[in-house]
Design a protein around this motif. Structure first.
Motif, PDB file in Angstrom:
ATOM      1  N   LYS A  65      51.131 -20.595  21.290  1.00 42.73           N
ATOM      2  CA  LYS A  65      51.688 -19.367  21.960  1.00 42.73           C
ATOM      3  C   LYS A  65      50.710 -18.497  23.148  1.00 42.73           C
ATOM      4  O   LYS A  65      51.246 -18.142  23.990  1.00 42.73           O
ATOM      5  CB  LYS A  65      51.511 -18.064  20.835  1.00 42.73           C
ATOM      6  N   ALA A  66      49.326 -18.970  23.141  1.00 46.63           N
ATOM      7  CA  ALA A  66      48.370 -18.227  23.775  1.00 46.63           C
ATOM      8  C   ALA A  66      48.250 -19.149  25.014  1.00 46.63           C
ATOM      9  O   ALA A  66      48.156 -18.704  26.306  1.00 46.63           O
ATOM     10  CB  ALA A  66      47.169 -18.023  23.118  1.00 46.63           C
ATOM     11  N   TRP A  67      48.150 -20.433  24.864  1.00 45.66           N
ATOM     12  CA  TRP A  67      47.963 -21.309  25.842  1.00 45.66           C
ATOM     13  C   TRP A  67      48.968 -22.267  26.318  1.00 45.66           C
ATOM     14  O   TRP A  67      49.564 -22.242  27.747  1.00 45.66           O
ATOM     15  CB  TRP A  67      46.788 -22.234  25.551  1.00 45.66           C
ATOM     16  N   LEU A  68      49.618 -23.141  25.462  1.00 45.34           N
ATOM     17  CA  LEU A  68      50.624 -24.281  25.999  1.00 45.34           C
ATOM     18  C   LEU A  68      51.793 -23.385  26.489  1.00 45.34           C
ATOM     19  O   LEU A  68      52.150 -24.164  27.635  1.00 45.34           O
ATOM     20  CB  LEU A  68      50.729 -24.899  24.578  1.00 45.34           C
ATOM     21  N   THR A  69      52.496 -22.512  25.685  1.00 45.71           N
ATOM     22  CA  THR A  69      53.761 -22.212  26.135  1.00 45.71           C
ATOM     23  C   THR A  69      53.811 -21.520  27.535  1.00 45.71           C
ATOM     24  O   THR A  69      54.638 -21.880  28.648  1.00 45.71           O
ATOM     25  CB  THR A  69      54.453 -21.426  25.030  1.00 45.71           C
ATOM     26  N   PRO A  70      52.913 -20.441  27.851  1.00 45.34           N
ATOM     27  CA  PRO A  70      52.743 -19.867  29.133  1.00 45.34           C
ATOM     28  C   PRO A  70      52.605 -20.917  30.226  1.00 45.34           C
ATOM     29  O   PRO A  70      53.103 -20.528  31.302  1.00 45.34           O
ATOM     30  CB  PRO A  70      51.726 -18.711  28.940  1.00 45.34           C
ATOM     31  N   TRP A  71      51.288 -21.691  30.067  1.00 51.25           N
ATOM     32  CA  TRP A  71      51.177 -22.617  31.127  1.00 51.25           C
ATOM     33  C   TRP A  71      52.118 -23.563  31.258  1.00 51.25           C
ATOM     34  O   TRP A  71      52.426 -23.926  32.385  1.00 51.25           O
ATOM     35  CB  TRP A  71      49.900 -23.638  30.562  1.00 51.25           C
ATOM     36  N   ALA A  72      52.870 -24.220  30.275  1.00 50.83           N
ATOM     37  CA  ALA A  72      54.066 -25.073  30.640  1.00 50.83           C
ATOM     38  C   ALA A  72      55.145 -24.541  31.302  1.00 50.83           C
ATOM     39  O   ALA A  72      55.553 -25.039  32.373  1.00 50.83           O
ATOM     40  CB  ALA A  72      54.431 -25.672  29.169  1.00 50.83           C
ATOM     41  N   LYS A  73      55.562 -23.105  31.089  1.00 50.41           N
ATOM     42  CA  LYS A  73      56.406 -22.426  31.673  1.00 50.41           C
ATOM     43  C   LYS A  73      56.439 -22.263  33.192  1.00 50.41           C
ATOM     44  O   LYS A  73      57.158 -22.333  34.044  1.00 50.41           O
ATOM     45  CB  LYS A  73      56.733 -21.268  31.008  1.00 50.41           C
ATOM     46  N   ALA A  74      54.922 -21.897  33.387  1.00 50.95           N
ATOM     47  CA  ALA A  74      54.438 -21.585  34.889  1.00 50.95           C
ATOM     48  C   ALA A  74      54.539 -22.873  35.723  1.00 50.95           C
ATOM     49  O   ALA A  74      54.857 -22.752  36.739  1.00 50.95           O
ATOM     50  CB  ALA A  74      53.363 -20.982  34.706  1.00 50.95           C
ATOM     51  N   GLU A  75      53.898 -23.874  35.068  1.00 47.75           N
ATOM     52  CA  GLU A  75      54.111 -25.249  35.777  1.00 47.75           C
ATOM     53  C   GLU A  75      55.224 -26.098  35.827  1.00 47.75           C
ATOM     54  O   GLU A  75      55.179 -26.929  36.563  1.00 47.75           O
ATOM     55  CB  GLU A  75      52.795 -25.914  35.247  1.00 47.75           C
TER      56      GLU A  75
END
Length: 351
Positions: A53-63
């Protein structure tokens, strides 16, 4: 592997694959589909859910990356993958001992042009791993059991005359009971290593039948909530969770043993460059703060400013006053001596 699940307080579950689609189709770079992919492996349960929730999902979405999750972390599996040249994991959450001891053989050296190591606590960065969550082995006690004189340091854990009652400690070599016994016997933290096993076990023996052990940190939390001990050495995160559920134990931070989890990249990871990008993001200030707000672990980035309530802040091991009263478990020593220490612990515990 069992030791990491003890350390982080999560229950190792059957390996399951969770696919998180972040704006593009599933597929690896080498699969011919052109999709960008990263596989992240951790210990499951709420711990990994919070990391996602804090790291993987937002990073993957942005990239525009397809993020794949696997669980649980398994050192034997990492070794098998690397030795067979069939590595499928890109970033793995582990104890620091493994990547430090296996740097260059089973773990890739990290790219510090991408990862800002200046933001981490001193001494927590190695060539092949950086911290991602911090916690502490701390002494806690039942104030109703000791209404007058109260424990003030780990030495009091071993003083059954002044503080009678049942004790609880981690029941495995890496858990910190050896270090606690030596500190309780007068060894200063700067003189702890190499560990004097005989002296430590002799000190633990002084507790006799007053001493019992927890094998998983979930057990330690349950023991606090059901008041099975008058004094205990437990991970700060589990003590905090017990406090949230109404336990009465209070912490003693003097001589607390600071510890941390790390992120590593297995040797030969299929998406190594992308793994470095993810680690850089996961350990940056805002994602670290978001994780610390969700889980009972302290942020490792010095710029992180998690919004914590008063109870969470009272157990926040990133606080300078807690850090100043504690010492770090020596990762380099444990990386070289874990097998020997475990053998000595087992011989003592079963002797």
């Amino acid at each position: 592997m069992h030791f990491p699940s003890r350390r982080l307080g999560v229950t190792a579950v059957a390996v399951a694959l969770t696919m998180i689609t972040a704006g593009c189709s599933i597929g690896s770079d080498s699969a011919g589909g052109g999709g960008k992919k990263l596989t992240f492996t951790s210990y499951g349960s709420g711990y990994q859910e919070a990391q996602a929730k804090a790291w993987l999902t937002p990073w993957a979405k942005a990239e525009g990356v397809t993020a794949v999750q696997d669980q649980p972390t398994d050192y034997a599996k990492i070794k098998t993958m690397v030795e067979s040249k069939r590595v499928s994991w890109d970033v793995v959450d582990t104890e620091p001992f493994f990547p430090v001891g296996a740097c260059g053989k089973y773990a890739e050296k990290l790219d510090f042009d991408k990862i800002d190591k200046s933001k981490f606590p001193e001494g927590t960065v190695s060539d092949c791993a950086v911290p991602d969550a911090m916690y502490s082995l701390a002494l806690v006690y039942d104030p109703k059991k000791y209404p007058d004189a109260k424990p003030t340091s780990v030495a009091d854990f071993f003083d059954t005359k002044k503080f009678p009652g049942k004790r609880l400690a981690p029941g495995f070599a890496t858990g910190g009971a050896i270090e606690a016994a030596l500190v309780g016997d007068g060894v200063t933290p700067d003189k702890l290593y190499p560990l004097d096993y005989d002296r430590a076990f002799k000190k633990l023996d002084t507790l006799g039948d007053n001493l019992s052990f927890w094998d998983t940190s979930a057990q330690s939390q349950q023991a606090l909530e059901s008041k099975q001990a008058d004094m205990a050495l437990v991970w700060s995160g589990r003590a905090y969770m017990a406090a949230k559920n109404g336990s009465v134990y209070e912490p003693v931070w003097q001589d607390n043993m600071l510890a941390y989890a790390v992120l590593m990249v297995p040797k030969g990871a299929p998406n190594k460059d992308r793994a470095m990008d993810f680690i850089a993001y996961a350990t940056s200030a805002e994602p670290q703060a978001a994780f610390a707000e969700d889980q009972p672990y302290a942020a490792v980035n010095s710029d992180a400013e998690p919004k914590l309530d008063s109870l969470a802040e009272s157990w926040n091991t990133a606080r300078p006053d807690i850090q100043d009263k504690g010492f770090y478990q020596n990762v380099d020593w444990w990386a070289k001596n874990q097998d020997q220490a475990t053998e000595r612990w087992t011989d003592w515990a079963t002797g």
